[in-house]
Design an enzyme around this catalytic site. Structure first.
Site, short mmCIF file in Angstrom:
data_model
loop_
_atom_site.label_atom_id
_atom_site.label_comp_id
_atom_site.label_asym_id
_atom_site.label_seq_id
_atom_site.Cartn_x
_atom_site.Cartn_y
_atom_site.Cartn_z
N HIS A 82 0.85 -1.06 -0.24
CA HIS A 82 0.04 -0.16 0.07
C HIS A 82 0.77 1.15 -0.03
CE1 HIS A 82 -3.38 2.48 0.66
NE2 HIS A 82 -2.47 3.39 1.68
N ARG A 168 -14.72 12.25 7.42
CA ARG A 168 -13.28 12.94 7.53
C ARG A 168 -12.84 14.06 6.48
NH1 ARG A 168 -9.40 8.36 7.84
NH2 ARG A 168 -7.99 10.12 8.00
N1 URA Z 1 -5.87 6.91 2.88
C1 URA Z 1 -6.71 6.05 3.47
O1 URA Z 1 -7.02 5.05 3.07
N2 URA Z 1 -7.31 6.58 4.64
C2 URA Z 1 -6.82 7.73 5.10
O2 URA Z 1 -7.31 8.07 6.17
C3 URA Z 1 -5.89 8.28 4.52
C4 URA Z 1 -5.25 7.97 3.16
#
Ligand code: URA
Length: 433
Positions: A82, A168
């Protein structure tokens, strides 16, 4: 459970119990807690953080808010990578087939681009016919038989994160290390992987602008992995200039295919190979790093990794002939150059501004609902440290008439040309586990 009391506890810096944290995630996922209460709680976390125990419980609750893939019937080590996101970061397109060619199973669930950063799904969708929406059954079959699957987050995987992340995004609570770490880890651990390698980006084009912040994020995700029994490795890598030369969906796929042929830019190739070595190492398959690197370079040179990419493209409905003739994907017809406004050394490239320049052309999206124009983008002709003459092309702009003026404005802000020297930044700052 009385939700205002839980918000108050966190607001005042108290530790919440596992039961309280699970009640918040479960209640929110079941629509019993409204957005305004969850928003207030997230803001309290933003200021008061969570300790490792709270974070473990919070992540686990998000992970179990939906389906956790069971890939145990698939033989072989299931390992994913990731990236925290950047500009020109097309590593996944090269890494997944390369790791599969090296014998790993890569169940990769990726995201879309937002803001100045690109997303793997948008890049893949530049390939005619490529379908990122596969059933879990088909995904599992591809991972088993081809060695990789490349899909988007389904509604069933970590739905709590999907909703919380959207919240968020509109409540100024994205830039919060425990919330970022738990968001990423809940999705990745739901893939049913045996190990995970993280590419934590640092610099002007990254979420994390400073190495200390990137290290803290990496360490937080590693400790969540440990608590859940999944080995996690992390690299901290440079995002203080775009990775490789291409920015924009079709252009990045073309560069990925070149890299899969062993003919890609050095920084992109090197970082991808290093990450795959870490994936192999996390799976216990590396005795000697130098030997593993040599083997991976050979898999690029002899076309094995590209053949795996072709297989997965065809399996997911795409036109595999892009691997022989990338012009099957249409880049924008109109190409102009952006020329150096003065002579000197390129001392700094603000990667965020370059990403935003591509966004102005339509290569990315400002909101989740926006469409992207796969054909537009930028190709760097010069990178940090290069000497340029006044008027020399430093970048090519592929456009369809949208946003050109603003794009050029951003590029003027992005390139700092002076007497030098350019700041020397490593491609890889640190490796953590
Ligand atoms: N990528 C994500 O998957 N979540 C986050 O909070 C920030 C970046």
């Amino acid at each position: 459970m009385h939700i205002p009391e839980l918000i108050r506890l966190k607001r005042d810096g108290h530790k919440l119990t596992a039961e309280q944290l699970r009640a918040l995630i479960d209640g929110y996922t079941a629509d019993k807690i409204p957005d305004y209460q969850m928003s207030a709680f997230l803001m309290a976390v933003f200021f008061q953080s969570m300790d490792p125990e709270e974070l473990g419980t919070w992540t686990e609750a998000m992970l179990h808010s939906g389906e956790v893939l069971d890939l145990s019937a698939i033989k072989g080590a299931k390992v994913d990578k990731h990236s925290t996101g950047g500009v020109g970061d097309k590593v996944s397109l090269i890494l997944a087939p390369l790791a599969a060619a090296a014998g790993l199973k890569v169940p990769m669930i990726s995201g879309r681009g937002l803001g100045h950063t690109g997303g793997t799904l948008d890049k893949l969708e530049s390939i005619p016919g490529f379908n990122v929406n596969q059933t879990v059954e088909t995904f599992r079959k591809h991972v088993d038989e081809i060695g990789l699957g490349l899909i988007g987050q389904t509604g069933e995987i970590a739905p709590a994160d999907k909703r919380i992340y959207a919240l968020r995004d509109v409540t100024a609570t994205v830039e919060c290390i425990p919330l970022i770490a738990s968001s990423i880890m809940s999705k990745k651990l739901a893939e049913g992987i045996d190990a995970l390698v993280l590419d934590v980006k640092v610099g002007s084009g990254a979420f994390m602008k400073e190495v200390d912040q990137a290290r803290e994020l990496a360490e937080t995700m590693i400790s969540i992995g440990k608590a859940m029994g999944t080995p996690v490795r992390a690299l901290i890598s440079d995002m203080d200039q775009p990775l490789g030369l291409a920015i924009g969906n079709t252009l990045e796929v073309i560069e990925s295919i070149e890299t899969l042929r062993g003919e890609g830019p050095e920084d992109l190739t090197e970082l991808t190979v290093e990450l795959v070595v870490d994936m192999l190492d996390a799976a216990g398959k590396v005795d000697d790093r130098a030997h593993a690197k040599k083997m991976l370079y050979a898999l690029l040179k002899d076309g094995s990794a590209l053949e795996v990419f072709r297989e997965i493209i065809i399996a997911q409905g795409g036109d595999g002939s892009v691997c022989d003739d990338p012009s099957v994907m249409k880049a924008a017809d109109t190409k102009i150059t952006f020329d150096a406004p003065q002579g000197g050394i390129i001392e700094h490239i603000n990667a965020e501004q370059v990403g935003l320049a591509a966004l102005e052309l339509g290569a990315g999206r400002r909101t989740k609902e926006d469409d992207v124009d796969h054909a537009v983008g930028l190709i760097l002709k010069k990178k940090r440290g290069a000497r340029v003459e006044k008027g020399e092309p430093i970048l090519e702009i592929y456009h369809n008439g949208t946003g050109l003026e603003k794009c050029i404005e951003r590029l003027h802000a992005a390139f700092q040309i002076g007497e030098g020297p350019a700041q020397d930044k490593p491609l890889i700052y640190e490796r953590l586990s």
